[in-house]
Scaffold this active site. Structure first.
Site, PDB file in Angstrom:
ATOM      1  N   THR A  76       0.849  -1.187   0.000  1.00 56.68           N
ATOM      2  CA  THR A  76       0.000   0.000   0.000  1.00 56.68           C
ATOM      3  C   THR A  76       0.885   1.237   0.000  1.00 56.68           C
ATOM      4  O   THR A  76       1.888   1.295   0.705  1.00 56.68           O
ATOM      5  CB  THR A  76      -0.963   0.007   1.196  1.00 56.68           C
ATOM      6  OG1 THR A  76      -1.871  -1.083   1.037  1.00 56.68           O
ATOM      7  CG2 THR A  76      -1.779   1.288   1.258  1.00 56.68           C
TER       8      THR A  76
ATOM      9  N   PHE B 211       1.090   5.130   0.812  1.00 52.54           N
ATOM     10  CA  PHE B 211       0.461   6.155   1.637  1.00 52.54           C
ATOM     11  C   PHE B 211       0.985   7.513   1.214  1.00 52.54           C
ATOM     12  O   PHE B 211       2.138   7.635   0.771  1.00 52.54           O
ATOM     13  CB  PHE B 211       0.828   5.936   3.115  1.00 52.54           C
ATOM     14  CG  PHE B 211       0.197   4.690   3.696  1.00 52.54           C
ATOM     15  CD1 PHE B 211      -0.990   4.769   4.409  1.00 52.54           C
ATOM     16  CD2 PHE B 211       0.786   3.452   3.525  1.00 52.54           C
ATOM     17  CE1 PHE B 211      -1.569   3.632   4.941  1.00 52.54           C
ATOM     18  CE2 PHE B 211       0.217   2.304   4.053  1.00 52.54           C
ATOM     19  CZ  PHE B 211      -0.974   2.398   4.758  1.00 52.54           C
TER      20      PHE B 211
END
Ligand code: PEP
Ligand code: MN
Length: 629
Positions: free
Chosen positions: A531, A533
């Protein structure tokens, strides 16, 4: 011994304790950890630890069982991170130190430094005094070599490491090198270790050719007990019966030493193998085994090298190795350490402007992946995290000034963009992107202490968490899968309920925060789950001095070729695009806007000069942020 200080210890109590121990001949080192502050006390004379235990302000005393004390994990649980100018060795990063075996000329070391810097190394190596097996081989340029090395470091911004072979070289070397290297042949030259340790500079300590792990750590103890706090252990192969390679690389030493010691461990695959072709595979294996970095020999023209040519990489091989390590790092939950484009990095710049009290807002409960990403980005102690219940709250908290920064997941490598956050970025024009951080998402089945997998009946997690572990969950068709608003929140929930039948799926950090047990780790179906960010801040905190990335959003007129015309602006100015994604425009059915990420290295001039043309080619155009990725 390790003396854990009580949280309520008073200044005078600490002074008394120190004076008492010093009086008894102990050398002391104070270590402020995340959870507790300790005093490491090392002495020659034995002492009854009950005497220390009784002193005011002492919580408990733990004897260190190993013969090496200051180097041992028993003294310090957290990994030591060795700072060397702009570089750091240790922690969740892989740092590559590279350069030729020996400094041969001004031009050779300058060119080496340039290629190391360009490929992403964080430190330059090069011997000025060479300990050669034959007295007739090239012995190094000595002091002349040191001045060239220093010059090359300054020209490229790379800190430099060089081997010391004799105490009389301390003075000339002190002026020129950032890190002293103790070679394999001198690992047990105790007088040299004592003198070099006393300089209080970082030291790379090579493992001796036939040294056991304990002897190696005892050598580190000599350095640490003489003054320096910063020792980087370097495994470089040991001598065995196998003649095919120059030495035998003891890869298993890496996880062993990492368990026994808090010091960073790097690996030198060049001296370990002695064969150029074997360097890259062993370098990758070392990284996979948990090494904190590498020490690699690379030469602009290995065929002409005055020492260790056959094991020195060609520049292109080194560059390829750096790319391969970059690909491997996320699998290990690490990042390849990079030096900033200029001596002032974007990330650091952010950190300098804030005090330790600065807050970073994130969505979720403590232990959430967002919180993990923020601590990695800001490197733990510098900031405090502020949990928020919704993504919008993160924006509001930043906009109102309650938190200086916010962190938001923006894209997952399996499920794509998190559109809610893209939409919020549009709704909050006074908030900009100032940085980004990628982490690997590893899921764990978490239960209450003492629970076993056989006890589990219900599993709680965010729907994404459940979906990402479907293969594992399919093997337990009887379990009830219960969607929850948050992965870390589901751990908080089972911690409150205290039922052995309840389990949660979340990060290992979440299990730690709520003191739960991990019943099974790594249960995600696809291990390549990352992921990305983004860090957000209010406009006035958004100036990053050395950006390399710009995120923009734009829409184009409803005419043939309009997107093409926009992209042509980028093509004409050679602006590289990393991402292009279209999204429906809220409230305008079947109309779309585009999100793009552009690479703006080496400086943003090209990007700035393209701005007018981009605006002209677009209907709407906005810069979401210009930042360092
Ligand atoms: C070196 O790094 O150049 C060197 C001589 O290494 P070692 O001490 O490991 O042989
Ligand atoms: Mn060498």
């Amino acid at each position: 011994m390790v003396i854990v200080l009580s949280h309520t210890i008073k200044k005078n109590e600490k002074e008394n304790l120190r004076a008492f121990l010093e009086e008894k001949g102990f050398k002391l080192r104070e270590i402020v950890g995340e959870e507790e502050t300790i005093l490491g006390a090392v002495g020659i004379r034995p002492i009854d630890i009950r005497e220390v235990q009784m002193m005011p302000g002492v919580d408990r005393v733990i004897p260190i069982s190993k013969p090496y004390k200051l180097a041992s994990r028993e003294l310090k649980k957290e990994d030591t991170i060795v700072p060397v100018g702009p570089a750091k060795i240790g922690g969740l990063r892989i740092s590559v130190i590279a350069g030729p075996c020996a400094v041969e000329s001004r031009e050779q070391i300058l060119e080496s430094a340039r290629l190391v810097r360009e490929s992403g190394g964080v430190m330059l190596r090069g011997g000025a005094y060479k300990p050669r097996t034959s007295p007739y081989s090239f012995q190094g340029l000595g002091e002349e070599g040191l001045t060239y090395l220093k010059m090359a470091g300054e020209a490229t911004g790379l800190p430099v490491a060089s081997e010391i072979v004799a105490t009389e070289h301390i003075d000339p070397m002190k002026e020129c090198v950032d890190v002293f290297q103790i070679g394999a042949r001198n690992m047990q030259n105790f007088e040299l270790l004592k003198r070099v340790g006393a300089l209080e500079k970082p030291v790379i300590l090579k493992r001796g050719m036939s040294a056991t792990i304990e002897e190696w750590l005892m050598a580190a103890e000599y350095l640490l007990s003489s003054g320096t706090e910063y020792v980087i252990l370097c495994e470089r192969g040991i001598r065995t019966f196998e003649p095919y390679t120059r030495n035998t690389l003891d890869l298993s030493a890496i996880p062993i030493v990492k368990k026994l010691s808090h010091l960073p461990v790097i690996v030198d695959p060049s001296h370990a193998t002695g064969i150029r072709e074997k360097v890259a595979p062993m370098a990758l294996a070392a990284v996979a085994a948990g090494a904190d970095g590498l020490l690699v020999e690379v030469h602009p023209d290995p065929g002409k090298a005055l020492s260790d040519g056959p094991q020195s990489l060609f520049p292109s091989q080194f560059e390829k190795l750096m790319r391969d390590i970059e690909a491997l790092a996320p699998v290990l939950g690490k990042e390849v350490a990079r030096l900033p484009e200029t001596p002032v990095p974007g990330k650091k710049e952010i950190r300098i402007r804030q005090g330790a009290e600065d807050l970073v807002a994130f969505q979720g409960e403590p232990g959430a992946f967002s919180e993990m990403a923020l601590f990695r980005h800001f490197e733990n102690a510098v900031v405090s995290s502020l949990p928020c219940s919704a993504f919008r709250d993160v924006f509001d908290t930043v906009l109102s000034g309650r938190a200086r920064y916010g962190i938001l997941p923006i894209e997952n490598s399996l499920s794509g963009s998190i559109h809610e956050n893209y939409d919020l970025l549009l709704q909050y024009p006074d908030v900009s992107l100032v940085g980004e951080h990628k982490i690997r998402i590893e899921h764990n089945l978490i239960g209450v202490p003492g629970a076993r997998i056989e006890d589990v009946r219900q599993v709680y997690s965010h729907p994404q968490g459940l979906a990402q572990c479907s293969k594992f969950l399919d093997t337990f068709p009887d379990w009830q899968k219960v969607p929850f608003y948050d992965t870390a929140g589901s751990v908080a929930f089972i911690a409150r309920e205290k039922q052995k039948a309840y389990a949660a799926i979340a990060s290992a950090e979440a299990a730690k925060v709520y003191r739960m047990d991990i019943l099974k780790e790594g249960i995600e179906t696809n291990p390549r789950n990352y992921t990305r960010f983004v860090i957000i801040a209010r406009e006035e905190y958004a100036r990053v001095r050395t950006p390399n990335k710009a995120s923009i959003v734009f829409s184009t007129p409803d005419k043939p070729g309009s997107l093409f015309r926009f992209l042509k602006v980028l093509a004409d100015r050679e602006l590289n695009m990393h991402k292009l994604e279209s999204r429906p425009i809220p409230g305008k059915p079947w109309e779309y806007m585009f999100y793009a990420d552009l690479q703006i290295k080496p400086d943003r001039k090209r990007f700035d000069s393209a701005l007018d043309a981009m605006k002209q080619a677009a209907d709407d155009f906005r810069i979401l942020g210009v930042y360092q990725a």
